[in-house]
Design a protein around this motif. Structure first.
Motif, PDB file in Angstrom:
ATOM      1  N   SER A 171       0.856  -1.176   0.000  1.00 53.23           N
ATOM      2  CA  SER A 171       0.000   0.000   0.000  1.00 53.23           C
ATOM      3  C   SER A 171       0.894   1.228   0.000  1.00 53.23           C
ATOM      4  O   SER A 171       1.820   1.325   0.802  1.00 53.23           O
ATOM      5  CB  SER A 171      -0.886  -0.009   1.250  1.00 53.23           C
ATOM      6  N   ASP A 216       0.457   5.402  -0.020  1.00 55.42           N
ATOM      7  CA  ASP A 216      -0.426   6.558   0.068  1.00 55.42           C
ATOM      8  C   ASP A 216       0.341   7.830  -0.284  1.00 55.42           C
ATOM      9  O   ASP A 216       1.331   8.167   0.375  1.00 55.42           O
ATOM     10  CB  ASP A 216      -0.996   6.706   1.486  1.00 55.42           C
ATOM     11  N   ILE A 223       3.683   7.245   2.272  1.00 55.09           N
ATOM     12  CA  ILE A 223       3.504   6.258   3.339  1.00 55.09           C
ATOM     13  C   ILE A 223       3.380   4.889   2.683  1.00 55.09           C
ATOM     14  O   ILE A 223       2.453   4.639   1.917  1.00 55.09           O
ATOM     15  CB  ILE A 223       2.264   6.562   4.198  1.00 55.09           C
ATOM     16  N   LYS A 260       3.267   0.674   3.134  1.00 51.00           N
ATOM     17  CA  LYS A 260       2.980  -0.456   4.020  1.00 51.00           C
ATOM     18  C   LYS A 260       3.139  -1.734   3.214  1.00 51.00           C
ATOM     19  O   LYS A 260       2.578  -1.854   2.127  1.00 51.00           O
ATOM     20  CB  LYS A 260       1.563  -0.369   4.584  1.00 51.00           C
ATOM     21  N   THR A 292       3.386  -6.179   3.527  1.00 55.19           N
ATOM     22  CA  THR A 292       3.278  -7.411   4.309  1.00 55.19           C
ATOM     23  C   THR A 292       3.879  -8.541   3.485  1.00 55.19           C
ATOM     24  O   THR A 292       4.050  -8.407   2.274  1.00 55.19           O
ATOM     25  CB  THR A 292       1.820  -7.765   4.664  1.00 55.19           C
ATOM     26  N   THR A 298       9.267   3.218   9.914  1.00 54.72           N
ATOM     27  CA  THR A 298       8.565   3.649  11.121  1.00 54.72           C
ATOM     28  C   THR A 298       8.072   2.480  11.956  1.00 54.72           C
ATOM     29  O   THR A 298       7.954   2.603  13.170  1.00 54.72           O
ATOM     30  CB  THR A 298       7.377   4.571  10.770  1.00 54.72           C
ATOM     31  N   LYS A 299       7.767   1.349  11.305  1.00 46.08           N
ATOM     32  CA  LYS A 299       7.350   0.136  12.019  1.00 46.08           C
ATOM     33  C   LYS A 299       7.929  -1.062  11.299  1.00 46.08           C
ATOM     34  O   LYS A 299       7.884  -1.138  10.070  1.00 46.08           O
ATOM     35  CB  LYS A 299       5.827  -0.010  12.050  1.00 46.08           C
ATOM     36  N   THR A 352       5.771  -7.619   8.509  1.00 49.81           N
ATOM     37  CA  THR A 352       5.196  -6.330   8.125  1.00 49.81           C
ATOM     38  C   THR A 352       6.217  -5.202   8.268  1.00 49.81           C
ATOM     39  O   THR A 352       7.085  -5.239   9.135  1.00 49.81           O
ATOM     40  CB  THR A 352       3.957  -5.988   8.973  1.00 49.81           C
ATOM     41  N   GLU A 404       6.391  -0.724   7.718  1.00 49.20           N
ATOM     42  CA  GLU A 404       5.824   0.569   7.355  1.00 49.20           C
ATOM     43  C   GLU A 404       6.967   1.556   7.260  1.00 49.20           C
ATOM     44  O   GLU A 404       7.893   1.531   8.076  1.00 49.20           O
ATOM     45  CB  GLU A 404       4.806   1.039   8.392  1.00 49.20           C
ATOM     46  N   GLU A 450       8.086   5.798   5.827  1.00 50.49           N
ATOM     47  CA  GLU A 450       7.695   7.126   5.350  1.00 50.49           C
ATOM     48  C   GLU A 450       8.841   7.727   4.563  1.00 50.49           C
ATOM     49  O   GLU A 450      10.000   7.381   4.774  1.00 50.49           O
ATOM     50  CB  GLU A 450       7.353   8.039   6.529  1.00 50.49           C
TER      51      GLU A 450
END
Length: 92
Positions: A18, A20, A24, A26, A28, A60-61, A68, A70, A72
């Motif tokens: 994903s 955005d 951003i 994401k 998996t 960030t994660k 997973t 994440e 930025e």
């Protein structure tokens, strides 16, 4: 960044991506993070490899046990390929 490996079953892994507003990200289905910097993330998924490029990239994660990630930044490209071929060219 040191190599982070997730021993998930490659055949049972769902991969999703994903993005955005190109800022951003994401993901998996990550099996292994090969390397990361502020301009690139190299990783392996259950079925292939990927190189993500851009500027000011920050993870960030990261939950490698669940596969997973994440991040930025400003993302310019996401290149998928068979992990053997793409990483052989990258680290040659």
């Amino acid at each position: 960044m040191e190599k982070i490996n997730n021993n998930i079953d490659k055949k049972q892994t769902n991969e999703t991506l994903s993005l955005d507003n190109r800022s951003i990200l994401k993901l998996t289905g990550i099996a292994e993070i090969i390397s990361s910097s502020d301009t690139q993330i190299s990783l392996k998924t259950g079925s292939s490899g990927a190189i993500i490029t851009g500027q000011d990239i920050r993870i960030t994660k990261l939950d490698i046990s669940n596969g997973t990630l994440e991040a930025e930044g400003t993302f310019d490209s996401i290149k998928y390929g068979k992990s053997g071929n793409i990483f052989k060219r990258l680290f040659k």
